[in-house]
Structures are given as structure tokens and as C-alpha cells.
Design a protein around this motif. Structure first.
Motif, short mmCIF file in Angstrom:
data_model
loop_
_atom_site.label_atom_id
_atom_site.label_comp_id
_atom_site.label_asym_id
_atom_site.label_seq_id
_atom_site.Cartn_x
_atom_site.Cartn_y
_atom_site.Cartn_z
N LEU A 60 2.32 7.66 -13.09
CA LEU A 60 3.48 9.58 -13.00
C LEU A 60 4.12 9.18 -12.36
N ARG A 61 5.67 9.84 -13.83
CA ARG A 61 6.67 9.85 -13.57
C ARG A 61 7.23 11.22 -13.02
N VAL A 62 7.78 11.54 -12.01
CA VAL A 62 8.20 12.24 -11.18
C VAL A 62 9.73 12.27 -10.99
N GLN A 63 10.46 13.70 -11.95
CA GLN A 63 11.27 13.77 -11.90
C GLN A 63 12.19 15.02 -11.02
N ASN A 64 12.70 14.71 -10.21
CA ASN A 64 13.92 15.14 -9.01
C ASN A 64 13.18 15.73 -7.72
N ALA A 65 12.02 15.16 -7.23
CA ALA A 65 11.66 14.74 -6.11
C ALA A 65 12.35 14.77 -5.45
N ASN A 66 12.38 15.05 -3.79
CA ASN A 66 13.21 15.71 -2.72
C ASN A 66 13.23 13.97 -2.29
N ALA A 67 14.92 13.79 -1.92
CA ALA A 67 14.90 12.81 -1.63
C ALA A 67 15.17 13.18 0.12
N VAL A 68 15.15 14.69 0.44
CA VAL A 68 15.36 14.47 1.99
C VAL A 68 14.69 14.64 2.77
N MET B 296 0.87 20.27 -11.34
CA MET B 296 1.37 20.73 -10.27
C MET B 296 3.05 19.70 -9.78
N ARG B 297 3.93 20.46 -8.72
CA ARG B 297 5.12 19.57 -7.51
C ARG B 297 4.87 18.67 -6.89
#
Length: 334
Positions: A16-24, A139-140
């Protein structure tokens, strides 16, 4: 401490290619999203599956990371997040910038599933797996957006599930783990904190578990006086404490209570006025990234919830233990 719940199938949503996931991932760590985010995804997905009429119970989740790109500036020793420039507000003034860490990911999600329908009707498994993949695409994932695959017809992007019961369980998992290469999966290494704490106590009897955790979060260098006074000997005299540890990282593993549970609606501005409320803070531990081919059992990669309200603990756990037959400690930090 609880153990991983039993399950009958592993359902895999690959690459799955996930863009702009939470890195904090917590107030003290950044990088890969917290495993609590993937447990939240699993619970939200189960609710959607039940609404869609699917007889599925999700027991645990594992994640294999194939690629990542954290959105930070490349300034060598000092790095900062690449932030968005927010538009002006309704009064024409510059809106405040809230620091948000973002990361692009390529993931394979592995769900431990139970289904009475699949046991009765094996032909329904593939159709239900496709439905689950369609639900996840809407979904996110850790706050990130799932992007369409490069080519939906390619075999590597097709969701699949495998039975994990019966005599062929080990053979099925052996084939699955090879399909997740190249990639790395995050496992728990809680015991390393006790080991490091014992080492610190040799020099400082007042060292705490926080000191041990901080020591594992960094590379600790020391200089040993060489026997020969040569340039090569002086370079080799610098030693670090990462030899034999592998790819160790600090991770958040859940939340600890700061007080008692408040009745629903008693706390102002709570997100959900129908659910009891409790103030919590993050709990921290140590994890290790390992290659999936080093796993010998699916439980080693799966994370599950372990809530103990009476003790004020709401955390996720993983039942990984090093196995000598796979020599997990052979890799050293270079």
C-alpha cells in the motif's frame, strides 16, 4: 501480561502506498507511525466490515515497511520538518503554523483474522478479502492517504489471505514471509531495557529505566587506550555499544493513566461526550526492525491490545522473542 489472541487466518494487503502519514509518533519520537495507529485502523476496519455484512473478527495486526521517505530538510546534522504554508485567516492575518511531521510509506498490512464463514465456506475467503481491501482504500492509515497502485492488475498489489490452522500452518507462513521481501517488520524488544539497566548499574547504582531507554536511543561511543600508538590503532580505539543489537529504535507503545476515569460528559470539550474520559501520557519502549525471513511464527510480528484499566495501562504488545536458530543478533551497526 496477556498473550496474542488466537486466530485462523492471516489477511495481507500488500504494498500500500501511503502519502503524508503522521511521522510524529509521540511527544518524544518521530519517524515511523506508532503501532497504536495501526491498531486503531484495525478496529475501525472491523466496524466497517460488520456494517458491510462480513463475518470477520480482527485479532492483531502486523506491518511490513518496504519503503519510507520522511519529509524533512536534508541539512546534515540539523533536520527540520517540511511544513505547509497555511493561508491567511478570515481577518487577513497569517494563521499559526502547527508543526506536523509527514512521511510517505509503502506498507504491507498483515491482519490476524477469525471467521466462522470462512471455515464453512472457503470460497468466500477471496471475495471477502477483496471487499476488505476496497474498504481500506477509503480509509486513512496513520493519518495518511492511500494512493492507487501503479498498476492494479499486477500480482504484487493483489490482496490475499492464508489459513493459519492445521498441519500446514508453518509451511504457509514460510511462504508468506518470503513474499514480504524486501522489507522490515517492527517487533518489540522490551527486555533490552532491563539488560541495559543492569549494565548501567555497574557504574551508577542510581540509574533508572529512563536512563536505560535514553541510552538505547542513541549511539554511545567510548575511547579505549590502544596498546600501540599508531594512527590505525587510535581509530580502532573508538568503540560503540551497538555491536550485536541490530536496528534498535525507541517507540511509543500506548498510554498510561494520569488520574481516575471521569464519567461521560464530565470533561468539557472532550471529543466524545458519551464515553468515559481519562487523562493519559505516552508509554515508551524499544523496538527492533528485522527482516520477515527471520520470523519463525506469525505471532512474532503481530501487535495486539493489552488494556489494564485497573492498573492505568492501555498499551499494545508484541510477543517477539529472539530465537538462536535465526541468529537475530548477527547484524551490527555500521
Amino acid at each position: 501480561m496477556s498473550a496474542c489472541p488466537s486466530f485462523d487466518y492471516l489477511m495481507v494487503l500488500p504494498h500500500l502506498r501511503v502519502q503524508n502519514a503522521n511521522a510524529v509518533s509521540s511527544p518524544l519520537t518521530h519517524g515511523f507511525p506508532s503501532m497504536t495507529a495501526f491498531l486503531g485502523l484495525m478496529w475501525a476496519l472491523e466496524r466497517r466490515c460488520r456494517a458491510a455484512g462480513l463475518d470477520l473478527t480482527f485479532r492483531a495486526v502486523g506491518v511490513v515497511c518496504h519503503d519510507h521517505q520522511e519529509q524533512v530538510s536534508d541539512d546534515w546534522f540539523v533536520k527540520s520538518f517540511r511544513l505547509t504554508r497555511n493561508p491567511i485567516d478570515k481577518h487577513g492575518k497569517t494563521a499559526a503554523i502547527v508543526e506536523e511531521g509527514r512521511i510517505h510509506l509503502e506498507l504491507s498490512l498483515v491482519f490476524a483474522v477469525e471467521s466462522e464463514r470462512w471455515l464453512r465456506d472457503p470460497d468466500a475467503r477471496q471475495a471477502d478479502t477483496g471487499t476488505v481491501a476496497e474498504l481500506v482504500s477509503q480509509m486513512r492509515v496513520a493519518g495518511g492517504t492511500i494512493m492507487p497502485p501503479e498498476n492494479p492488475t499486477w500480482h504484487r498489489y493483489q490482496p490475499y489471505s492464508e489459513p493459519m490452522h492445521g498441519e500446514k500452518r508453518w509451511e504457509s507462513f514460510r511462504k508468506l514471509r518470503m513474499r514480504w521481501l524486501p522489507g522490515f517488520t517492527l517487533v518489540s524488544r522490551d527486555e533490552l531495557i532491563d539488560t541495559r539497566l543492569a549494565e548501567l548499574h555497574e557504574d551508577d547504582a542510581e540509574a533508572t529505566r529512563l536512563d536505560a531507554w535514553l541510552s538505547l536511543c542513541r549511539i554511545n561511543w567510548r575511547y579505549e587506550t590502544p596498546e600501540k600508538d599508531t594512527a590505525q590503532a587510535r581509530r580502532d580505539a573508538w568503540k560503540h555499544d551497538r555491536d550485536g543489537l541490530g536496528w534498535i529504535v525507541p517507540i511509543p507503545v500506548g498510554y498510561g493513566a494520569l488520574g481516575d476515569v471521569y464519567p461521560a460528559g464530565a470533561v468539557a470539550n472532550a471529543r466524545d461526550a458519551s464515553t468515559p474520559f481519562r487523562f493519559v501520557e505516552s508509554l515508551y519502549s524499544v523496538g527492533q526492525w528485522i527482516s520477515p525471513h527471520r520470523l519463525h511464527d506469525p505471532q512474532q510480528m503481530l501487535w495486539y491490545a493489552d488494556s489494564q484499566p485497573d492498573n492505568g495501562l492501555y498499551r499494545c504488545r508484541n510477543d517477539f522473542l529472539p530465537t538462536p536458530e535465526f541468529d537475530l543478533f548477527e547484524a551490527s551497526f555500521d
